[in-house]
Each structure stands twice: as C-alpha cells, then as structure tokens.
Design an enzyme around this catalytic site. Structure first.
Site, PDB file in Angstrom:
ATOM      1  N   LYS A  23      -4.644   3.284  -0.366  1.00  0.00           N
ATOM      2  CA  LYS A  23      -5.842   4.223  -0.469  1.00  0.00           C
ATOM      3  C   LYS A  23      -5.695   5.369  -1.495  1.00  0.00           C
ATOM      4  CE  LYS A  23      -7.500   3.068   4.040  1.00  0.00           C
ATOM      5  NZ  LYS A  23      -6.639   2.461   4.560  1.00  0.00           N
TER       6      LYS A  23
ATOM      7  N   ASP B 298       0.710  -1.270  -0.106  1.00  0.00           N
ATOM      8  CA  ASP B 298       0.090  -0.079   0.002  1.00  0.00           C
ATOM      9  C   ASP B 298       0.903   1.370  -0.056  1.00  0.00           C
ATOM     10  OD1 ASP B 298       0.713  -0.104   2.552  1.00  0.00           O
ATOM     11  OD2 ASP B 298      -1.349  -0.985   3.054  1.00  0.00           O
TER      12      ASP B 298
ATOM     13  N   MET C 199      -1.008   9.833  12.200  1.00  0.00           N
ATOM     14  CA  MET C 199      -2.441  10.250  11.315  1.00  0.00           C
ATOM     15  C   MET C 199      -3.056  11.314  12.030  1.00  0.00           C
ATOM     16  SD  MET C 199      -3.961   6.454  10.896  1.00  0.00           S
ATOM     17  CE  MET C 199      -3.623   5.917  12.561  1.00  0.00           C
TER      18      MET C 199
END
Ligand code: SAH
Length: 511
Positions: free
Chosen positions: A62, A40, A176
């Site tokens: 994503k 990813d 994050m």
C-alpha cells in the site's frame, strides 16, 4: 514444488515479522524456486535476494509511491500468473492468515480453480512481543491471550469486537491500532481494565530499528505522543508487559540501533555481517569488491598438471583457496594430489577454508600480513633453497611474499587466478546508505578503502567520504584510509574479522 496440473500454483507464504532469520525453511525453499513473487509493505525486502535471478518480483504494498493495486486486482494478478503456468509466491508479512487478507486471496483462488498451499509465518504479535522481552502468556500472570484488530473502529457505528468479552483476557495484542490507541484505551477502561494495567507498543518488531514504548493504560497515550510513534506497531496490553524489565534481550544488545556499513566483497561479507547482526547492529552491505575468477585459467591448470614439482604452496586469501580448489577438482583431481606439498596461509579464515577441504596449514604466521609470512619462513628455518613455491592469487597481488621467498633461494611461481573488480552502483543506492550518516564503516583491506572512495567519487558523492567514521582491520588499511582522508574511529588489535568485531564491540559505547 509439486505441480499437478499444467497450471501454476500459488503459495501464500508468511514472510515472518522482519528479521530475515524468521522465515520458515519451507518459505525459503518455495521462494528460491518461484517464477513470480508478489510481496507487500511488511515483507522484509532483504528476503527477495533468495529468489531466483529470473523471477518476476512484483510489489503490491500500500505504501507504493505510484500505482497500488486493489485487493481484487491482487487476487486477479495471482490467478492470471498461475494460469500462465507459473508458480507464484504471495508473500505477506507475518502470517498470511493473521490480519493479512490471506483468507480472501485463498477464496479467490478456490473460485478460479487454482491450486494453492499456505506456508504459515511467525506473526508479528508473537515475534515482536518476544523480541521486546514480553511473553505472550506466562504462568500465574496471563493464562489467556488474544489477537485483536485495532483498525476496525475508525468511523464504525457499532464495533464487531465484543469488548466486554475480550477485555478480561490476560494478554491482548492489537494489530493496526496506533492511530486508534486512545479509543482502545478508553474501551478497555470502560470494560473493566484498570488504569494501571501495563501497556507496550512495539514498532518494527524484530528489526534493527525496533522501537518500544511502555506505560500503563493511563499514561500510554501521552508516552506515545511524546515520541510520535508511527505505525507499524503492536499494542500489547496486560501484566506480561512488566516482564520486559527482566527479560529484555534484543534491543539492549551492544550494537543495537547502530548503522554499520560493511564494505567487504560479496562473497566474504557474510561472516562479518552475521557477527555484527548478532550484536544487534543494523548492517548495510556495500560490497566494494567483486571477486571474479579469471576467465582464462590455463596458467594455473598447467601448474596443476605438474603439482608434484612443488614443495610449498602459499594461499593469501580465502578466494585463492576456493578458486584453486575449483580448478583442481575441475581437472579431475582432488586433494590427494597435494599430499607432498606443504601449505602456508595468511589469516585464520584462510586456514579454516583450507581445512574445510581436509587440509591443515603447515605454516600460518600470528600476524596476518605478507611480511609476517616471510618472517615465519625465516623463523622455522626451513631451507627454501631451490625449493619450488606456487602462489595462486589475485591479479593485483603484491610482491612482498614472492620477493621475500626468492631472497631465501626459492623458485617462486605466482599465478593470477582471480581479479578484484569495482562493482557498479546507482547513486540512489549510495544515497540510501549515506544520507543518514552511518555510525561506522568497516574496512577490511586497503582495496575496500580505495574502492569505496572511487565509487563515491564516480557518483559525485565525495561529501560522504568526510562523514565516514571508519573501523580498520589493521595498520596497512589504516594507512590507506588516512591517505584517502577518511577519519578512523578504531583499528583492530588482531588483524582479523574477529579482531575487528571485538574492537567494534569494545568501542560500542562510543560508536
Ligand atoms: N499478517 C501480519 C499482520 C498484518 S496487519 C502478521 O501476521 O504479522 C499489519 C499490522 O501488523 C501492522 O499495522 C502492525 O500492527 C503489525 N505488524 C506487522 N509487522 C510488524 C512488526 N514487525 N512490528 C510490529 N508490528 C507489526
């Protein structure tokens, strides 16, 4: 890889924070033998070159422009591939079990009866702070520390984070959390952290584009706003952040943040790339030469059968040594069949490779050009009269050495053992490198210049040629660059890769 059943296995592998060197040995080993690699957004794509050519590579990040898979679909993909009997690497940025949903994937595998292994990775919280010169803990400064998600507050009525408990930890690292920075700051201040507490944000930690912003709980929101810092970044809160002013070691390297294109052949680029990377550069590899051993090697094989008739052999490049040796071993012989020969080389890298086969060069001129080889033969006053000289080399080798040695009376046999081909590129690959003008493009031979211009010309991208600032290895390369309309920023004083790197470093402030 072990494989107890006829089902495949899934390996949840931590890819580390970005710097390619921070993948574990086990991770690399598994990556090399995987049938399928599922990776990813935060994995450095450069790691994928370790995978086998036939491996199926699947991006599930994503940020994918088109289709993205939901977590359930990713779980199912891993299960399906394993059921097909394949060994699947599920590669995740940092560590798979640190805010990586690796636990969820492992649970899905357990439920489906798929065997799995976890290969930990260096998590960004540890790596990015280390690369920013911020110790996670420090005696007398921070004796407790914690990783916290900075993501969960968005829209949540009640936080799962017990702010009262965590706020007093010596060091806090939020993952994050960029978007929620103002909320995080507020929560920490409300739960007793002073406004003067130092804070750092580290974006793309350990990579050549690492960016760090520092401040205090009071000032950091404004600082981050000023530079419009975007994710992915970590927020590091605590007194340890102050140590950066003394311990900064990575993002102050001489070439840090410089984008340097390396045009050398694929087989030879690694040494130069490594040196530039060590100095902090963002190295973009654009090999302009493919070295291919000729498919028909009967001519050199014939000479190898009669090596005893030769007095000298001249190697003009690393490739000629490697390919000649391969033919020698292929014939069932080894270096003992060279014991009567004297060996001449161009360049200390050629000498080094020769030495790796247990052979020491008898003649190596100080300057690394063909003319210098001829001069050196003259200097040592060895008589070449009626001596047999073998020169295995490139199909496009020049005739300076053969002609020079012939004039000295030698009987010279040049034998082509490899050719220099022009690699094929897609225009997108080239645009990716040149759209943001590189700080420097290195040229280590005239062919690298000619080939780069030919590649750009064939793709209709001649405008990039004008934007190039070249770094040339020596006068002959410089001459070719000038002829081709390339502006040069520097020329190496010593005409070797080391010399080129030295000159780049010397000019680094101006590059
Ligand atoms: N499993 C990962 C974390 C995934 S969560 C690990 O162990 O590192 C994603 C968050 O990790 C990002 O939003 C960012 O906060 C952080 N992150 C991942 N790689 C990073 C890097 N190279 N530099 C800074 N932060 C990074």
């Amino acid at each position: 890889m072990n494989n107890k059943t006829n089902r495949g296995m899934v390996y949840l592998v931590g890819a580390g924070p970005g710097d390619e060197g921070l993948l574990t040995l086990r991770g690399a080993e598994y990556l090399q033998s995987a049938h399928v690699v599922v990776y990813d957004y935060l994995c450095n794509e450069a790691l994928l070159k370790m995978a086998h050519n036939d491996a199926e590579i699947i991006y599930v990040g994503k940020q994918a422009a088109a289709h993205t898979l939901s977590q359930e679909e990713i779980n199912q993909l891993l299960i399906d591939k394993a059921k097909e009997g394949k060994n699947v690497i599920r590669m995740k940025g940092g560590d798979p079990f640190v805010f990586g949903r690796g636990g969820e994937e492992a649970l899905a595998l357990v439920e489906s009866g798929i065997e799995f292994e976890v290969v930990p990775g260096i998590t960004a919280g540890i790596a990015a702070s280390a690369y920013a010169g911020i110790p996670f803990t420090h005696r007398g400064v921070a004796t407790t520390a914690g990783f916290v998600t900075g993501h969960e507050m968005a829209g949540k009525e009640k936080s799962d984070i017990d702010w009262d408990k965590i706020s007093g930890l010596g060091t806090l690292v939020f993952y994050m959390g960029v978007k929620n920075l103002p909320v995080i700051v507020e929560k920490l201040k409300k739960t007793g952290r002073k406004g003067s507490t130092p804070v750092a944000l580290v974006r793309w930690g350990t990579r050549s584009n690492q960016q760090t912003v520092t401040g205090t709980l009071d000032s950091i929101v404004g600082e981050v706003d000023n530079v419009q810092l975007k994710p992915p970044a970590l927020i590091i809160v605590g007194e340890v952040v102050n140590l950066r002013s003394k311990l900064q070691w990575f993002d102050n390297k001489p070439l840090f943040g410089k984008r340097i294109v390396v045009t050398r052949s694929r087989t030879q680029a690694s040494f130069l790339c490594e040196k530039l990377k060590r100095a902090g550069a963002d190295v973009l590899e654009l090999p302009t030469i493919d070295i291919l051993p000729l498919s028909d090697q009967s001519l050199i094989d014939q000479e190898i059968n009669e090596l005893e008739k030769y007095d000298w052999m001249v190697f003009t490049s690393v490739n000629s040594v490697d390919i000649f040796m391969e033919r020698l071993f292929n014939s069932g012989r080894d270096v003992r069949s060279l014991y009567l020969l004297k060996l001449a080389v161009i360049g200390n890298e050629t000498a080094k490779v020769l030495k790796s086969y247990g052979l020491v060069a008898d003649l190596m001129p100080g300057r690394f050009t063909s003319f210098a080889v001829v001069d050196e033969f003259k200097k040592i006053q060895c008589t070449l009269n009626r001596k047999n000289v073998l020169i295995p080399g490139s199909l496009i080798a020049g005739d300076v050495i053969p002609e020079g040695l012939k004039e000295m009376g030698a009987d010279v046999h040049t034998v082509a053992i490899y050719e220099n081909r022009l690699p094929q590129y897609r225009v997108e690959q080239i645009d990716k490198i040149f759209q943001k003008t590189p700080d420097l493009v290195t040229f280590s031979s005239s062919s690298t210049v000619n080939h780069l211009v030919e590649i750009l010309e064939s793709l209709g991208r001649m405008e990039y040629v004008k934007a190039i600032k070249g770094a040339s290895i020596g006068p002959i390369t410089t001459e070719t660059a000038v002829e081709r309309g390339i502006e040069l920023a520097l020329e190496a004083k010593e005409h070797t890769i080391n010399g080129l790197v030295d000159e780049i470093l010397k000019n680094s402030t101006g590059v």
